[in-house]
Write a protein that holds these residues in place. Structure first.
Motif, PDB file in Angstrom:
ATOM      1  N   VAL A  94       5.218  39.015  42.290  1.00  0.00           N
ATOM      2  CA  VAL A  94       5.462  40.482  42.643  1.00  0.00           C
ATOM      3  C   VAL A  94       4.395  41.320  43.278  1.00  0.00           C
ATOM      4  CG1 VAL A  94       5.749  42.638  41.564  1.00  0.00           C
ATOM      5  CG2 VAL A  94       7.355  40.917  41.210  1.00  0.00           C
ATOM      6  N   ALA A  95       3.169  40.904  42.664  1.00  0.00           N
ATOM      7  CA  ALA A  95       1.694  41.533  42.992  1.00  0.00           C
ATOM      8  C   ALA A  95       1.448  41.062  44.290  1.00  0.00           C
ATOM      9  CB  ALA A  95       0.495  41.073  41.900  1.00  0.00           C
ATOM     10  N   ALA A  96       1.596  39.833  44.754  1.00  0.00           N
ATOM     11  CA  ALA A  96       1.378  39.487  46.099  1.00  0.00           C
ATOM     12  C   ALA A  96       2.055  40.020  47.061  1.00  0.00           C
ATOM     13  CB  ALA A  96       1.381  37.753  46.252  1.00  0.00           C
ATOM     14  N   LEU A  97       3.504  40.215  46.881  1.00  0.00           N
ATOM     15  CA  LEU A  97       4.379  40.898  47.815  1.00  0.00           C
ATOM     16  C   LEU A  97       4.017  42.198  47.983  1.00  0.00           C
ATOM     17  CD1 LEU A  97       7.697  39.075  46.355  1.00  0.00           C
ATOM     18  CD2 LEU A  97       6.506  38.768  48.715  1.00  0.00           C
ATOM     19  N   MET A  98       3.904  42.911  46.791  1.00  0.00           N
ATOM     20  CA  MET A  98       3.243  44.385  46.982  1.00  0.00           C
ATOM     21  C   MET A  98       1.947  44.692  47.681  1.00  0.00           C
ATOM     22  SD  MET A  98       5.745  46.178  45.448  1.00  0.00           S
ATOM     23  CE  MET A  98       6.679  45.020  46.413  1.00  0.00           C
ATOM     24  N   THR A  99       0.940  43.575  47.569  1.00  0.00           N
ATOM     25  CA  THR A  99      -0.355  43.795  48.205  1.00  0.00           C
ATOM     26  C   THR A  99       0.117  43.399  49.717  1.00  0.00           C
ATOM     27  OG1 THR A  99      -1.303  42.663  46.596  1.00  0.00           O
ATOM     28  CG2 THR A  99      -2.393  42.548  48.647  1.00  0.00           C
ATOM     29  N   GLY A 100       1.131  42.592  50.080  1.00  0.00           N
ATOM     30  CA  GLY A 100       1.271  42.355  51.586  1.00  0.00           C
ATOM     31  C   GLY A 100       1.929  43.564  52.250  1.00  0.00           C
ATOM     32  N   LEU A 101       2.823  44.310  51.391  1.00  0.00           N
ATOM     33  CA  LEU A 101       3.628  45.493  52.113  1.00  0.00           C
ATOM     34  C   LEU A 101       2.616  46.624  52.188  1.00  0.00           C
ATOM     35  CD1 LEU A 101       6.718  45.107  49.698  1.00  0.00           C
ATOM     36  CD2 LEU A 101       6.732  45.081  52.282  1.00  0.00           C
ATOM     37  N   LEU A 102       1.656  46.978  51.267  1.00  0.00           N
ATOM     38  CA  LEU A 102       0.702  47.857  51.100  1.00  0.00           C
ATOM     39  C   LEU A 102      -0.321  47.486  52.531  1.00  0.00           C
ATOM     40  CD1 LEU A 102      -0.025  48.396  47.666  1.00  0.00           C
ATOM     41  CD2 LEU A 102       0.795  49.923  48.966  1.00  0.00           C
ATOM     42  N   ALA A 103      -0.560  46.114  52.738  1.00  0.00           N
ATOM     43  CA  ALA A 103      -1.345  45.881  54.033  1.00  0.00           C
ATOM     44  C   ALA A 103      -1.020  46.363  55.214  1.00  0.00           C
ATOM     45  CB  ALA A 103      -1.775  44.349  53.759  1.00  0.00           C
ATOM     46  N   ARG A 104       0.551  46.144  55.375  1.00  0.00           N
ATOM     47  CA  ARG A 104       1.205  46.234  56.488  1.00  0.00           C
ATOM     48  C   ARG A 104       1.353  47.805  56.573  1.00  0.00           C
ATOM     49  NH1 ARG A 104       6.014  42.673  58.439  1.00  0.00           N
ATOM     50  NH2 ARG A 104       6.719  43.691  60.464  1.00  0.00           N
ATOM     51  N   GLN A 105       1.295  48.613  55.646  1.00  0.00           N
ATOM     52  CA  GLN A 105       1.250  49.940  55.980  1.00  0.00           C
ATOM     53  C   GLN A 105      -0.091  50.590  56.333  1.00  0.00           C
ATOM     54  OE1 GLN A 105       2.341  51.895  52.224  1.00  0.00           O
ATOM     55  NE2 GLN A 105       4.674  51.410  52.663  1.00  0.00           N
ATOM     56  N   ALA A 106      -1.186  49.706  55.635  1.00  0.00           N
ATOM     57  CA  ALA A 106      -2.565  50.261  56.049  1.00  0.00           C
ATOM     58  C   ALA A 106      -3.083  49.799  57.346  1.00  0.00           C
ATOM     59  CB  ALA A 106      -3.370  49.937  54.966  1.00  0.00           C
ATOM     60  N   ILE A 107      -2.501  48.604  57.838  1.00  0.00           N
ATOM     61  CA  ILE A 107      -3.370  48.086  59.059  1.00  0.00           C
ATOM     62  C   ILE A 107      -2.148  47.935  59.837  1.00  0.00           C
ATOM     63  CG2 ILE A 107      -4.604  46.044  59.713  1.00  0.00           C
ATOM     64  CD1 ILE A 107      -5.141  45.359  56.716  1.00  0.00           C
ATOM     65  N   PRO A 108      -2.067  48.999  60.845  1.00  0.00           N
ATOM     66  CA  PRO A 108      -0.915  48.997  62.011  1.00  0.00           C
ATOM     67  C   PRO A 108      -1.783  47.777  63.114  1.00  0.00           C
ATOM     68  CG  PRO A 108      -2.461  51.013  62.088  1.00  0.00           C
ATOM     69  CD  PRO A 108      -2.740  50.216  60.869  1.00  0.00           C
ATOM     70  N   ALA A 109      -0.616  47.170  63.555  1.00  0.00           N
ATOM     71  CA  ALA A 109      -1.120  46.380  64.693  1.00  0.00           C
ATOM     72  C   ALA A 109      -0.193  46.714  65.969  1.00  0.00           C
ATOM     73  CB  ALA A 109      -0.677  45.062  64.347  1.00  0.00           C
ATOM     74  N   ASN A 110      -0.605  47.821  66.527  1.00  0.00           N
ATOM     75  CA  ASN A 110       0.219  48.166  67.530  1.00  0.00           C
ATOM     76  C   ASN A 110      -0.116  47.954  69.114  1.00  0.00           C
ATOM     77  OD1 ASN A 110       1.242  49.960  65.591  1.00  0.00           O
ATOM     78  ND2 ASN A 110      -0.373  51.495  65.848  1.00  0.00           N
ATOM     79  N   SER A 111      -0.851  46.894  69.253  1.00  0.00           N
ATOM     80  CA  SER A 111      -1.380  46.551  70.596  1.00  0.00           C
ATOM     81  C   SER A 111      -0.234  45.563  70.957  1.00  0.00           C
ATOM     82  CB  SER A 111      -2.703  46.015  70.867  1.00  0.00           C
ATOM     83  OG  SER A 111      -2.676  44.866  70.157  1.00  0.00           O
ATOM     84  N   ALA A 112      -0.077  45.572  72.561  1.00  0.00           N
ATOM     85  CA  ALA A 112       0.883  44.378  72.984  1.00  0.00           C
ATOM     86  C   ALA A 112       0.380  43.012  72.579  1.00  0.00           C
ATOM     87  CB  ALA A 112       0.872  44.792  74.640  1.00  0.00           C
ATOM     88  N   ALA A 113      -0.920  43.021  72.563  1.00  0.00           N
ATOM     89  CA  ALA A 113      -1.434  41.458  72.314  1.00  0.00           C
ATOM     90  C   ALA A 113      -0.824  40.918  70.921  1.00  0.00           C
ATOM     91  CB  ALA A 113      -2.760  41.400  72.429  1.00  0.00           C
ATOM     92  N   LEU A 114      -0.883  42.046  69.890  1.00  0.00           N
ATOM     93  CA  LEU A 114      -0.630  41.595  68.638  1.00  0.00           C
ATOM     94  C   LEU A 114       0.923  42.134  68.360  1.00  0.00           C
ATOM     95  CD1 LEU A 114      -4.017  42.543  66.714  1.00  0.00           C
ATOM     96  CD2 LEU A 114      -3.131  40.430  67.578  1.00  0.00           C
ATOM     97  N   ALA A 115       1.734  42.220  69.135  1.00  0.00           N
ATOM     98  CA  ALA A 115       3.077  42.617  69.119  1.00  0.00           C
ATOM     99  C   ALA A 115       3.949  41.967  67.791  1.00  0.00           C
ATOM    100  CB  ALA A 115       4.014  42.563  70.060  1.00  0.00           C
ATOM    101  N   SER A 116       3.665  40.925  67.630  1.00  0.00           N
ATOM    102  CA  SER A 116       4.249  39.974  66.364  1.00  0.00           C
ATOM    103  C   SER A 116       3.346  39.758  65.424  1.00  0.00           C
ATOM    104  CB  SER A 116       4.859  38.684  66.940  1.00  0.00           C
ATOM    105  OG  SER A 116       3.755  37.827  67.729  1.00  0.00           O
ATOM    106  N   PHE A 117       2.282  40.459  65.334  1.00  0.00           N
ATOM    107  CA  PHE A 117       1.098  39.942  64.342  1.00  0.00           C
ATOM    108  C   PHE A 117       1.932  40.085  62.808  1.00  0.00           C
ATOM    109  CE2 PHE A 117      -1.743  41.382  61.267  1.00  0.00           C
ATOM    110  CZ  PHE A 117      -3.050  40.572  61.233  1.00  0.00           C
TER     111      PHE A 117
END
Length: 287
Positions: A94-117
């Motif tokens: 659970v801790a690992a999954l929550m850490t991942g979800l928080l990372a996704r919120q905090a680190i946007p990957a909006n560039s075309a080069a990283l579309a599927s990051f």
């Protein structure tokens, strides 16, 4: 009577690399993650306390319940509360999954080069858990965290340097030199170094931080002085990388650079490796 004026002390010039790194925006550790890590560090972590921390964020609560009731974790059961979800999945996972979800919120990957990051990072993390369990090497939740975070420096460098998309493209097509060598040549730093800094700032384990720093240095796999946990994560990540690339119909240049060393370190014969890759690809198709 004359007064002597002491010469001013020379001011030491700041290291240009330090100056550069300070100019890269490292997202601060989310307070929810800090609370979660504090509880997990207790001698006897309380599922009730952890559930209250997660329940304080509606988005996290919904995401955890969705994961707990997915085919991967539910096993025919239906979690109706955060505490039930924790029981189904396990505190560390659970801790690992929550850490991942928080990372996704905090680190946007909006560039075309990283579309599927984040899709690729999530798939890598899942593959790392599968391999950790299947080969009985390392801790699955630690493997998950490394798989998710090992490339987090990429979007941060993309945000910092206007021409980083060109660097990323060149490094991705480099068949012999290390990916990070191209980055360091052009920008005096690398996504591995920045990802390591992020991991340390976020309170992730030392093994995860070191593995992130060295995950393109495949010579580590031959270095008996390096921590086994670090070597294992790097070796497993190469297997995951090969499976993801084959699933996407691509050639993995990273596998070509380090795959043989990874298999040697893990003690895998060619047929065993092929079987693991096929199992991972089948699991990707079943998602």
């Amino acid at each position: 009577m004359s007064t002597a004026i002491a010469p001013a002390r020379p001011v030491a010039a700041e290291d240009p690399v330090d100056t550069l790194i300070k100019s890269i925006r490292i997202p601060p550790r989310p307070s929810l993650l800090a609370d979660l890590q504090r509880e997990l560090a207790a001698s006897d972590p309380s599922p009730g306390a952890i559930s209250r921390i997660i329940a304080s964020d509606v988005g996290m609560s919904g995401a955890l319940l969705k994961l707990a009731n997915s085919a991967t974790y539910s096993r025919g059961r239906n979690a109706k509360s955060i505490e039930q979800a924790i029981m189904f999945i396990g505190i560390n996972q659970v801790a690992a999954l929550m850490t991942g979800l928080l990372a996704r919120q905090a680190i946007p990957a909006n560039s075309a080069a990283l579309a599927s990051f984040w899709d690729i990072s999530t798939r890598r993390a899942q593959a790392m858990v599968f391999l950790s369990r299947r080969l009985r090497i390392g801790e699955p939740d630690v493997a998950h965290t490394f798989g998710l975070f090992c490339d987090t420096g990429l979007p941060l460098l993309m945000e910092r340097f206007a021409d980083y998309a060109d660097t990323y493209a060149a490094a991705s097509l480099e068949a012999e030199r290390a990916f990070t060598a191209i980055e360091e040549e052009r920008h005096a730093t690398s996504h591995a170094a920045i990802g390591c800094l992020l991991a340390r700032n976020w309170g992730l384990s030392g093994d995860v931080s070191w593995a992130i720093l060295q995950h393109h240095d495949y010579g580590v796999l031959d270095d008996a002085a390096s921590a086994p946990a670090v070597r294992s994560m790097i070796a497993l990540s190469l297997l995951a990388e090969q499976a993801i690339c084959k699933y996407r119909g691509l050639e993995s240049l990273e596998w070509n650079k380090g795959g043989a060393r990874a298999c040697a370190y893990l003690g895998l014969a060619e047929d065993e490796t092929a079987e693991l890759i096929d199992e991972l690809i089948e699991a990707f198709h079943d998602e």
